[in-house]
Write a protein that holds these residues in place. Structure first.
Motif, PDB file in Angstrom:
ATOM      1  N   MET A 698       0.836  -1.209   0.000  1.00 24.81           N
ATOM      2  CA  MET A 698       0.000   0.000   0.000  1.00 24.81           C
ATOM      3  C   MET A 698       0.867   1.254   0.000  1.00 24.81           C
ATOM      4  SD  MET A 698      -2.895  -1.147   2.765  1.00 24.81           S
ATOM      5  CE  MET A 698      -3.647   0.466   2.754  1.00 24.81           C
ATOM      6  N   LEU A 699       1.877   1.274   0.881  1.00 19.21           N
ATOM      7  CA  LEU A 699       2.757   2.436   0.924  1.00 19.21           C
ATOM      8  C   LEU A 699       3.525   2.580  -0.386  1.00 19.21           C
ATOM      9  CD1 LEU A 699       4.138   2.046   4.559  1.00 19.21           C
ATOM     10  CD2 LEU A 699       2.436   3.684   3.745  1.00 19.21           C
ATOM     11  N   GLY A 700       3.932   1.451  -0.982  1.00 15.84           N
ATOM     12  CA  GLY A 700       4.607   1.526  -2.265  1.00 15.84           C
ATOM     13  C   GLY A 700       3.722   2.133  -3.340  1.00 15.84           C
ATOM     14  N   PHE A 701       2.436   1.771  -3.344  1.00 19.92           N
ATOM     15  CA  PHE A 701       1.511   2.372  -4.307  1.00 19.92           C
ATOM     16  C   PHE A 701       1.400   3.872  -4.068  1.00 19.92           C
ATOM     17  CE2 PHE A 701      -2.545   3.696  -5.945  1.00 19.92           C
ATOM     18  CZ  PHE A 701      -2.710   2.960  -7.112  1.00 19.92           C
ATOM     19  N   LEU A 702       1.246   4.275  -2.799  1.00 18.40           N
ATOM     20  CA  LEU A 702       1.049   5.690  -2.485  1.00 18.40           C
ATOM     21  C   LEU A 702       2.286   6.520  -2.837  1.00 18.40           C
ATOM     22  CD1 LEU A 702      -0.782   5.298   0.943  1.00 18.40           C
ATOM     23  CD2 LEU A 702      -1.794   5.986  -1.236  1.00 18.40           C
ATOM     24  N   PHE A 703       3.475   6.019  -2.514  1.00 18.04           N
ATOM     25  CA  PHE A 703       4.678   6.799  -2.759  1.00 18.04           C
ATOM     26  C   PHE A 703       5.062   6.808  -4.246  1.00 18.04           C
ATOM     27  CE2 PHE A 703       6.196   5.981   1.852  1.00 18.04           C
ATOM     28  CZ  PHE A 703       5.343   6.981   2.297  1.00 18.04           C
ATOM     29  N   SER A 704       4.976   5.650  -4.916  1.00 20.65           N
ATOM     30  CA  SER A 704       5.398   5.593  -6.308  1.00 20.65           C
ATOM     31  C   SER A 704       4.389   6.249  -7.242  1.00 20.65           C
ATOM     32  CB  SER A 704       5.629   4.135  -6.717  1.00 20.65           C
ATOM     33  OG  SER A 704       4.432   3.383  -6.589  1.00 20.65           O
ATOM     34  N   MET A 705       3.126   6.255  -6.881  1.00 23.46           N
ATOM     35  CA  MET A 705       2.105   6.864  -7.731  1.00 23.46           C
ATOM     36  C   MET A 705       1.745   8.285  -7.293  1.00 23.46           C
ATOM     37  SD  MET A 705       1.488   4.271  -9.740  1.00 23.46           S
ATOM     38  CE  MET A 705       1.934   2.534  -9.688  1.00 23.46           C
ATOM     39  N   GLU A 706       2.458   8.789  -6.294  1.00 27.48           N
ATOM     40  CA  GLU A 706       2.052  10.068  -5.726  1.00 27.48           C
ATOM     41  C   GLU A 706       2.160  11.199  -6.743  1.00 27.48           C
ATOM     42  OE1 GLU A 706       2.862  12.735  -1.724  1.00 27.48           O
ATOM     43  OE2 GLU A 706       4.386  11.316  -2.406  1.00 27.48           O
ATOM     44  N   GLY A 707       3.255  11.246  -7.499  1.00 27.40           N
ATOM     45  CA  GLY A 707       3.412  12.318  -8.475  1.00 27.40           C
ATOM     46  C   GLY A 707       2.293  12.328  -9.496  1.00 27.40           C
ATOM     47  N   LEU A 708       1.948  11.153 -10.045  1.00 26.42           N
ATOM     48  CA  LEU A 708       0.869  11.085 -11.027  1.00 26.42           C
ATOM     49  C   LEU A 708      -0.466  11.411 -10.387  1.00 26.42           C
ATOM     50  CD1 LEU A 708      -0.144  10.413 -13.861  1.00 26.42           C
ATOM     51  CD2 LEU A 708      -0.176   7.988 -13.208  1.00 26.42           C
ATOM     52  N   ALA A 709      -0.679  10.912  -9.159  1.00 25.79           N
ATOM     53  CA  ALA A 709      -1.958  11.165  -8.493  1.00 25.79           C
ATOM     54  C   ALA A 709      -2.147  12.648  -8.201  1.00 25.79           C
ATOM     55  CB  ALA A 709      -2.042  10.347  -7.203  1.00 25.79           C
ATOM     56  N   LEU A 710      -1.090  13.315  -7.743  1.00 27.81           N
ATOM     57  CA  LEU A 710      -1.216  14.741  -7.447  1.00 27.81           C
ATOM     58  C   LEU A 710      -1.446  15.543  -8.712  1.00 27.81           C
ATOM     59  CD1 LEU A 710       1.564  15.204  -4.730  1.00 27.81           C
ATOM     60  CD2 LEU A 710      -0.891  14.874  -4.405  1.00 27.81           C
ATOM     61  N   SER A 711      -0.834  15.101  -9.821  1.00 30.81           N
ATOM     62  CA  SER A 711      -1.060  15.815 -11.084  1.00 30.81           C
ATOM     63  C   SER A 711      -2.482  15.621 -11.600  1.00 30.81           C
ATOM     64  CB  SER A 711      -0.055  15.332 -12.131  1.00 30.81           C
ATOM     65  OG  SER A 711      -0.298  13.978 -12.484  1.00 30.81           O
ATOM     66  N   LEU A 712      -3.139  14.550 -11.150  1.00 28.66           N
ATOM     67  CA  LEU A 712      -4.518  14.291 -11.577  1.00 28.66           C
ATOM     68  C   LEU A 712      -5.551  14.912 -10.640  1.00 28.66           C
ATOM     69  CD1 LEU A 712      -4.156  10.548 -12.625  1.00 28.66           C
ATOM     70  CD2 LEU A 712      -4.315  12.522 -14.133  1.00 28.66           C
ATOM     71  N   GLY A 713      -5.086  15.616  -9.598  1.00 24.70           N
ATOM     72  CA  GLY A 713      -6.025  16.320  -8.743  1.00 24.70           C
ATOM     73  C   GLY A 713      -6.150  15.800  -7.333  1.00 24.70           C
ATOM     74  N   CYS A 714      -5.370  14.808  -6.940  1.00 30.45           N
ATOM     75  CA  CYS A 714      -5.437  14.305  -5.571  1.00 30.45           C
ATOM     76  C   CYS A 714      -4.776  15.293  -4.619  1.00 30.45           C
ATOM     77  CB  CYS A 714      -4.759  12.939  -5.470  1.00 30.45           C
ATOM     78  SG  CYS A 714      -5.621  11.623  -6.359  1.00 30.45           S
TER      79      CYS A 714
END
Length: 923
Positions: A698-714
């Protein structure tokens, strides 16, 4: 009742009175058997009783068909299998006619897939009837038994489950799979004590040997009436002595009602004279006592409608071993029957019927024997003479037995046995001895098999085959059938056509090596695609890659395969029941996995990856990706988090390198997954069912996908809030939380190092310190930059702890790291190799880098040349004016102080410079 059997009835009545001390149940059974035979004899529609895979039945059938030449042949076989019988000419027997259903409606879902098979061998009466009807103009073949759907309606609901402790079947014996077998003439006592009595007094080991000795051999040379009455007698005897199992009796009687109903319907519709028809059925059903029996029976039986299941029909390869395993026959009995069939043909000069063009048939059939006028229609008593006739003593054929003895010794030598000429003599004499002990003048193949095992088999089997198996091979072997190309379903033919460039004999059994040099022959890339799809759809071994692999975004250059489609022909044929091409079947399988009731996010993402990997279908991948998004939104557990992380990373890497923009579904998946795992994170840290690797994923998903997620509005506040609510108690999860806080900047490395030192300094915590290390190792998944710190933490434990403390928990440390962080160990080993010296001699003087860091010293102000700095600023004022404008400061230039006030300011306040130096010295 008067008739042809009055004399026999009188004899049996007297025998019953003599042996039973008066009339009782014995007289009723004996006279009832005669009544059953008489009733079947007087039926206008001739009934021909048979036993499945019986050479005597096959010889009698061929002889009777040439005598009677019926215009209609009614056959006891599932009526929905009729269209497949013409394809038998394209096959090499034995094969099995199969009905298969994957879409099950009206039956429990756990029964799927439904499968019914009817094996056919050349030495069987039903094959003679089929070949006669298909090769003779003007003859109609009508199958009258219940349909495949009714087989499951009547029997499957109460079938006994398979024995889970049973040994696995051999490859040849498993050709029918889990299908329900349908055979003609199931002649075996259903009364266990009766079978035991017959075997004991017949001095044989199993039922197949009893049947061969006491039925096959006496009936081999009998005329039609004698054969027919004896078979009716045996069927009636076993029927009347069968135990009263209500379910089995009901099924048997319903089958008989079904068949007679279908025959009367056909006679009424076509107006055929019953005298021109022949009804081929098992002897057990020929001696029926139901009210619907005969062409003049009652029409009270109603046939239930079939279910809504969609049935597919085809031919699958069979084998002698598969028939023996499915119907409980002794090993080798079908091979011996085939040998007996060949001997009977030579002895009786009967010309059998064969389908034109079939493998094994003559290319130019010889001139048929002239038809013989049928026997008189009036029934005559042949039973009395047959039962009173003494057994015919068959003279010993020394040449045949001697040839067997020599052949088995030769085969034993080839398979590693130390057999000699003396063993051949011993087998010859022992066979005669065993036959004499069993009251036989001539040794049977079963006597010879026992003698060979006794004389040749030693303490151990040196090769793959024992003597019993060698005798079976010598007597005819496990003949394995093959379905010809023209009889294959469209999918199987398409596979053969697309693999034609490989120039392999795909229908040949065994493993063949295929070498694909795709770089020099680009057309072989299509063969590679087919082989990878077959590997996905067929069992292991049908198509096995030796060299080469298929990954997202990669193109093959060279591949090597082991192909065994001929061995797995049955599974390839059953694949054809699901679609017309392997692409269609694969798409259906992927959709079924994605939309099934037990589908998880990980399984749906696997289907997305397989659709991209094998089908290269953007449409299907987008559809299944949308489905993965739906499943993720409904999941409330983190069981599949590690698999989800791995597959999402691979798909993201593939789309980023091969597509101009990311598909919309994966952007939505990352955005939804970020919020989803942020919500579940506090619960997962405290949930005992959630493992450390799942939380780390779960933490790996959150940290590795964080840049893309924040760019999508998270919003990153979601993650910070989730960490603020996380309070784990388990040591591994607590260490994982600390590592994540370091990644977020909420905890410095110095503070983390201090916490680890406190753990090592606490005697109460030292025994569970390996669990903290396990958490740090799992933290390498979301925070790979902590690899050097994990090496430091492990090294400090070995440096600080004394041996009495270290040695007890060292096995626990090793087992914990092996079970929980095996896949992350390479990263840890590489980091340790980078930090530790590469030579043993340098280890004594080596100082760990975390201990060699010097303490920060106070920065001594360096006195610059007096007036140098101010003169430089005055010479280049533009830079200073730009910084002042940026900071919003207004001011005017003054004359430079010759005394150097700026340098004096540094000497007056050194703390500022020291703090700046310490900040710059940190890694």
């Amino acid at each position: 009742m008067s008739g042809a059997f009055d004399a026999l009835r009188t004899q049996l009545r007297e025998a019953a009175a003599t042996f039973a001390d008066g009339p009782d149940a014995l007289e009723g059974i004996l006279l009832g058997i005669v009544d059953d035979v008489d009733r079947a004899q007087r039926e206008p529609l001739e009934i021909f009783p048979v036993c499945h895979h019986s050479p005597a039945s096959a010889i009698a059938m061929a002889r009777r068909l040439r005598q009677k030449q019926p215009k209609v042949v009614y056959l006891e076989l599932c009526e929905d299998m009729a269209p497949l019988l013409t394809e038998l000419r394209n096959c090499r027997l034995p094969v099995a006619v199969q009905a298969f259903a994957t879409e099950v409606e009206g039956f429990p879902a756990e029964w799927s897939p439904l499968s019914v098979v009817a094996p056919i061998t050349e030495a069987s009466a039903e094959y003679q009837a089929i070949a006669y009807a298909l090769e003779t103009p003007g003859v109609e073949l009508v199958l009258v038994d219940r349909s495949s759907d009714h087989v499951f309606q009547w029997e499957a609901g109460e079938a006994e489950p398979a024995d889970p402790d049973a040994p696995p079947a051999e490859e040849e014996a498993a050709l029918h799979g889990d299908a329900i077998g349908v055979e003609i003439g199931d002649l075996r006592p259903r009364f266990g004590e009766l079978e035991e009595h017959l075997l004991r007094h017949g001095r044989v080991r199993h039922w197949s040997e009893w049947w061969h000795q006491y039925v096959e051999l006496p009936l081999g040379d009998s005329d039609h009436d004698a054969y027919r009455q004896v078979m009716l007698l045996i069927g009636s005897l076993f029927r009347r002595l069968a135990p009263g199992d209500p379910r089995r009796v009901r099924v048997d009687e319903d089958r008989e009602r079904y068949m007679w109903t279908r025959m009367r319907e056909h006679l009424a519709a076509t107006g055929t004279d019953p005298a021109d028809c022949l009804y081929v059925c098992g002897a057990f059903h020929a001696a029926s006592r139901i009210a619907e029996f005969g062409v003049h029976g009652t029409d009270t039986f109603e046939i239930s409608p079939p279910s809504a299941s969609k049935w597919q029909h085809g031919l699958i390869p069979s084998s002698n071993a598969a028939i023996e395993a499915q119907f409980g026959l002794a090993a080798g009995s079908v091979s011996i029957a085939a040998t007996e069939w060949a001997k009977n043909l030579k002895r009786t000069k009967v010309q059998p019927f064969r389908l034109a063009g079939q493998a094994g048939a003559k290319k130019k059939p010889g001139k048929a024997a002239p038809p013989v006028d049928p026997a008189p229609t009036g029934p005559s008593d042949k039973l009395s003479g047959f039962l009173q006739r003494p057994p015919v003593v068959d003279r010993l054929d020394e040449a045949e037995l001697l040839g067997w003895s020599v052949d088995i010794v030769r085969a034993a030598r080839r398979n590693g046995y130390l057999a000699s000429t003396a063993d051949a003599i011993a087998v010859f004499e022992t066979s005669i001895l065993l036959a004499g002990m069993r009251d036989r003048a001539k040794p049977t193949p079963y006597d010879f098999q026992d003698a060979a095992i006794t004389c040749i088999e030693k303490d151990a089997v040196p090769g793959r085959r024992d003597v019993r198996r060698l005798v079976e091979i010598m007597m005819g072997g496990d003949r394995i059938g093959q379905v010809g190309y023209d009889a294959l379903p469209p999918l199987a033919r398409d596979v053969h056509d697309r693999l034609a460039p490989l120039e392999l004999k795909l229908q040949q059994r065994g493993v063949q090596r295929a070498l694909l040099d795709i770089a020099s022959r680009p057309e072989l890339a299509q063969c590679s695609d087919v082989l990878w799809m077959l590997r996905y759809l067929l069992p292991y071994g049908a198509a096995r890659p030796i060299m080469g692999e298929r990954r997202l975004g990669e193109r093959p250059i060279q591949e090597s395969w082991d192909v065994a489609l001929g061995t797995h022909q049955r599974t390839l044929i059953e694949l054809g029941y699901e679609g017309v091409s392997i692409e269609q079947v694969l798409e259906q399988r992927l959709r079924s996995a994605a939309y099934g009731p037990h589908a998880t996010t990980a399984t749906v993402l696997e289907a997305v990856e397989d659709a991209t990997l094998y089908l290269r279908s953007r449409r299907l991948a987008n559809e299944l990706g949308t489905r993965a998004l739906e499943v993720l939104a409904t999941e409330r557990s983190v069981d599949g988090a590690p698999e989800v992380l791995r597959r999402v990373r691979r798909l993201l890497a593939y789309y980023r390198t091969s597509e101009p923009v990311l598909p919309p579904w994966i952007e939505s998946f990352v955005k939804t997954g970020y919020a989803h795992y942020c919500t579940l994170l506090p619960t997962a840290f405290t949930d005992e069912d959630a493992t450390v690797d799942q939380v780390a994923a779960m933490l790996g998903f959150l940290f590795s996908m964080e840049g893309l997620a924040l760019s999508l509005g998270c919003d990153r506040a979601q993650l910070e809030l989730a960490f603020a609510q996380s309070h784990p108690q388990e040591p591994a999860k607590l260490a994982l939380l600390w590592a994540a806080q370091v990644q977020l900047g909420q905890l410095s490395r110095a503070e983390l190092r201090e916490r680890c030192d406190e753990l090592l300094g606490n005697p109460l915590v030292v025994p569970v310190y390996p669990r903290y290390l396990s958490g740090f190792v799992h933290a390498l998944e979301p925070v790979p930059g902590l690899a050097d710190f994990v090496v430091e933490a492990v090294s400090n434990a070995f440096r600080r702890l004394p041996d009495p403390v270290l040695l007890p928990w060292l096995p626990s440390l090793i087992s914990t790291l092996r079970s929980g962080g095996a896949e992350l160990a390479p990263m840890l080993i590489r980091e340790a190799g980078r930090i530790f010296p590469d030579r043993l001699a340098a280890l004594d003087e080596w100082v760990p880098p975390w201990l060699a860091q010097p303490a920060p010293e106070a920065v001594q102000p360096r006195r610059a040349p007096r007036g140098g700095g101010a003169a430089f600023l005055a010479a280049h004022p533009a830079t200073c004016d730009a910084v002042a404008d940026l900071l919003g400061c207004d001011g005017t230039w003054q004359t430079a102080d010759p005394g150097g006030a700026g340098v004096e300011l540094l000497g007056r306040y050194p703390e500022t410079a020291a703090a700046l130096a310490e900040l710059l010295a940190k890694p």
